[in-house]
Write a protein that holds these residues in place. Structure first.
Motif, PDB file in Angstrom:
ATOM      1  N   SER A 195     -37.830 -45.887  16.940  1.00  0.00           N
ATOM      2  CA  SER A 195     -37.229 -44.571  16.713  1.00  0.00           C
ATOM      3  C   SER A 195     -35.714 -44.593  16.801  1.00  0.00           C
ATOM      4  N   GLY A 196     -35.149 -45.710  17.319  1.00  0.00           N
ATOM      5  CA  GLY A 196     -33.707 -45.771  17.481  1.00  0.00           C
ATOM      6  C   GLY A 196     -33.199 -44.969  18.659  1.00  0.00           C
ATOM      7  N   GLU A 197     -34.083 -44.597  19.570  1.00  0.00           N
ATOM      8  CA  GLU A 197     -33.702 -43.833  20.753  1.00  0.00           C
ATOM      9  C   GLU A 197     -33.581 -44.754  21.960  1.00  0.00           C
ATOM     10  N   ARG A 198     -32.908 -44.244  22.996  1.00  0.00           N
ATOM     11  CA  ARG A 198     -32.747 -45.028  24.210  1.00  0.00           C
ATOM     12  C   ARG A 198     -33.006 -44.126  25.411  1.00  0.00           C
ATOM     13  N   PRO A 199     -34.000 -44.475  26.237  1.00  0.00           N
ATOM     14  CA  PRO A 199     -34.288 -43.663  27.426  1.00  0.00           C
ATOM     15  C   PRO A 199     -33.205 -43.852  28.482  1.00  0.00           C
TER      16      PRO A 199
ATOM     17  N   PRO B 114     -39.115 -47.113  30.805  1.00  0.00           N
ATOM     18  CA  PRO B 114     -39.119 -46.107  29.734  1.00  0.00           C
ATOM     19  C   PRO B 114     -40.155 -45.011  29.921  1.00  0.00           C
ATOM     20  N   LEU B 115     -41.129 -45.209  30.829  1.00  0.00           N
ATOM     21  CA  LEU B 115     -42.144 -44.179  31.056  1.00  0.00           C
ATOM     22  C   LEU B 115     -41.650 -43.081  31.988  1.00  0.00           C
ATOM     23  N   ASP B 116     -40.566 -43.353  32.718  1.00  0.00           N
ATOM     24  CA  ASP B 116     -40.116 -42.423  33.759  1.00  0.00           C
ATOM     25  C   ASP B 116     -39.153 -41.379  33.218  1.00  0.00           C
ATOM     26  N   CYS B 117     -39.440 -40.858  32.041  1.00  0.00           N
ATOM     27  CA  CYS B 117     -38.606 -39.812  31.477  1.00  0.00           C
ATOM     28  C   CYS B 117     -39.460 -38.897  30.610  1.00  0.00           C
ATOM     29  N   TYR B 118     -38.907 -37.779  30.220  1.00  0.00           N
ATOM     30  CA  TYR B 118     -39.615 -36.823  29.381  1.00  0.00           C
ATOM     31  C   TYR B 118     -38.625 -36.192  28.412  1.00  0.00           C
ATOM     32  N   GLY B 119     -39.144 -35.667  27.325  1.00  0.00           N
ATOM     33  CA  GLY B 119     -38.295 -35.021  26.341  1.00  0.00           C
ATOM     34  C   GLY B 119     -37.846 -33.657  26.816  1.00  0.00           C
ATOM     35  N   ASP B 120     -36.545 -33.450  26.828  1.00  0.00           N
ATOM     36  CA  ASP B 120     -35.965 -32.185  27.265  1.00  0.00           C
ATOM     37  C   ASP B 120     -35.041 -31.690  26.156  1.00  0.00           C
ATOM     38  N   GLY B 121     -35.593 -30.888  25.248  1.00  0.00           N
ATOM     39  CA  GLY B 121     -34.819 -30.485  24.083  1.00  0.00           C
ATOM     40  C   GLY B 121     -34.621 -31.670  23.158  1.00  0.00           C
ATOM     41  N   ASN B 122     -33.371 -31.981  22.846  1.00  0.00           N
ATOM     42  CA  ASN B 122     -33.063 -33.105  21.962  1.00  0.00           C
ATOM     43  C   ASN B 122     -32.625 -34.348  22.709  1.00  0.00           C
TER      44      ASN B 122
END
Length: 484
Positions: free
Chosen positions: A126-130, A136-144
């Protein structure tokens, strides 16, 4: 009259039976995932459907292909995996929320190590970086954007009486699990929480539903003899039967929603044809929304959610769940907390216990000393678990549940006159040492316990001549040293 039978195999069908029937075989290879997804998209609000469709085309199928080449913890079907993934993206509003959703959903039936690998791959695609690429599992989507789960501080107020089933310390692992369960609870989807014994499955499930208003939880402890009659009996106890335009229906009596929580759902014994009546009955309830009573009248169920937990280990007494059942429920695999999280949890528990006791040495109320004691307790537990395993003896199964009991039992001591470390050592002997089978094992445990306490606190424990008793009072314990 035409008879239509639906089954997942013909293992017990005789040639005479098979030869008199027409056969239709539906294989996973014949299923077109895109058609399933298109059908699901029709239930999504129109204003979200087009955006979700684009994200699905970009990442969903690639992620699904990766998962299908991984090892499942609980055997299920292709449709079950797809629906598990779709269940987590139903309410997303941004691309980052979608990415976290497919990781939680499609990776829910994978071990944590495999899920972490999946998350890294999806982030790369996806070209994203947590916030933390190592976790990488220890996060969640918050808006953008992505937001990290925040570790709970040790200032959490917990009633000592609640330590056990009702006390929850909001660690990162707990928040991660609750985040995954949130959409299933909101949408009243049936789900299974899978994890090893003593990892906190019941605690998390009860905590998640207690956060919602007007929800009743009915727990059924399954065993080898649990049948559909037990479920029907529980439903009739907690629900009332009403008449509606579609027939008679069961609705919760004293709450808005009823949760039927079945613990160890893989314990009921299958019959000689490898069919478990309980699992088949639950599958019928989930698929058709009700069941037939003895008079062959169909009774519907409203606002009743099926939730269960299992230990996936293939030990004696546990049986594999039917894939026809696992395909219609959502699945999430959890594991034991990491060492840092265990220390955080038991530091919080120790704080709750010690602050509500009359303790002589006030230094234990300081955060640094209390955290060092929690670290020592976790170290003793982990070294005992490594040294004495179920490969040696079947009952050498030590879990965080034992450590929780260890901490809770400290409230039974008179710490105003007794040394806290002596009480900790005595409880360690009662929790772990008393389960060892021979003198050699006890000797190795004594050396390990003494070595850890000596290294961390320069404290020496006399294992042979140190006893605690409560013979003089129900609430008062005294320390007795027998002198030779």
């Amino acid at each position: 009259v035409n008879f239509l039978f639906e089954t997942h195999d013909l293992k017990w069908a005789s040639p005479a039976t098979v030869s008199r029937m027409g056969m239709i075989f539906l294989s996973d290879e014949d299923l077109e995932v895109r058609r399933i997804v298109t059908r699901w998209l029709s239930s999504v609000p129109q204003e979200k459907a087009s955006a979700i469709q684009g994200w699905i085309d970009e990442l969903f199928y690639k992620t699904l292909d990766f998962v299908l080449h991984s090892d499942y913890v609980v055997e299920t079907t292709l449709v079950g995996t797809v629906m598990n993934g779709l269940s987590q993206i139903q309410n997303v509003n941004s691309r980052t929320e979608f990415i976290c959703g497919i990781i939680r959903g499609l990776g829910g039936n994978l071990s944590l190590s495999q899920r972490t690998t999946l998350a890294k791959e999806v982030m790369q695609w996806s070209g994203e970086r947590p916030p933390d690429m190592g976790s990488p599992l220890d996060c969640y989507g918050d808006g953008n954007s992505f937001s990290s789960f925040i570790t709970s501080s040790n200032k959490t107020n917990i009633d000592p009486k609640d330590i056990g089933e009702n006390a929850v310390v909001s660690t990162v692992a707990v928040q991660r699990t609750l985040k995954c369960m949130d959409s299933w609870i909101t949408n009243m989807e049936p789900f299974i929480l899978v994890g090893p014994e003593g990892c906190g499955k019941s605690m998390i499930i009860n905590h998640a539903f207690r956060q919602r208003r007007n929800i009743g939880i009915a727990t059924i402890h399954c065993n080898a003899q649990t049948t559909a009659d037990d479920i029907i009996s529980k439903i009739s106890q907690l629900c009332s039967l009403y008449s509606s335009s579609d027939g008679r229906v069961y609705r919760p009596r004293d709450c808005e929603r009823l949760v039927l929580y079945l613990k160890d759902i893989n314990l009921p014994k299958p019959d000689i044809y490898d069919t478990c009546q309980l699992i088949a009955f639950l599958q019928q309830i989930i698929t058709f929304g009700g069941f037939y009573d003895e008079a062959l009248e169909f009774l519907s169920l409203e606002r009743i959610q099926i939730v269960s937990s299992i230990n996936a280990a293939t030990t004696v007494g546990r049986h594999q769940l039917s894939t026809r059942f696992t395909a219609v429920v959502r699945i999430l695999v959890v594991d034991y907390p990491e060492t840092s999280e265990l220390i955080n949890v038991y530091d919080t528990f120790l704080s709750s216990i010690l602050q509500n006791m009359n303790i002589g040495d006030k230094t234990w109320l300081q955060h640094a000393d209390r955290e060092r004691l929690a670290n020592t307790i976790v170290d003793i537990y982990q070294k005992t678990r490594e040294k004495f395993t179920v490969d040696d003896r079947r009952h050498y199964l030590f879990t965080p549940r034992d450590v929780t009991q260890w901490i809770r039992n400290l409230s039974r001591y008179d710490l105003k006159s007794e040394n806290l470390l002596d009480a900790v050592a005595n409880e360690a002997n009662r929790i772990f040492r008393d389960r060892l089978v021979d003198n050699d094992a006890c000797s190795r445990f004594d050396q390990q316990l003494a070595g850890i306490l000596r290294t961390n606190f320069r404290h020496t424990v006399d294992h042979q001549n140190c006893f605690f008793s409560s013979l003089t009072s129900d609430f008062f314990s005294f320390f007795l040293i027998l002198k030779k």
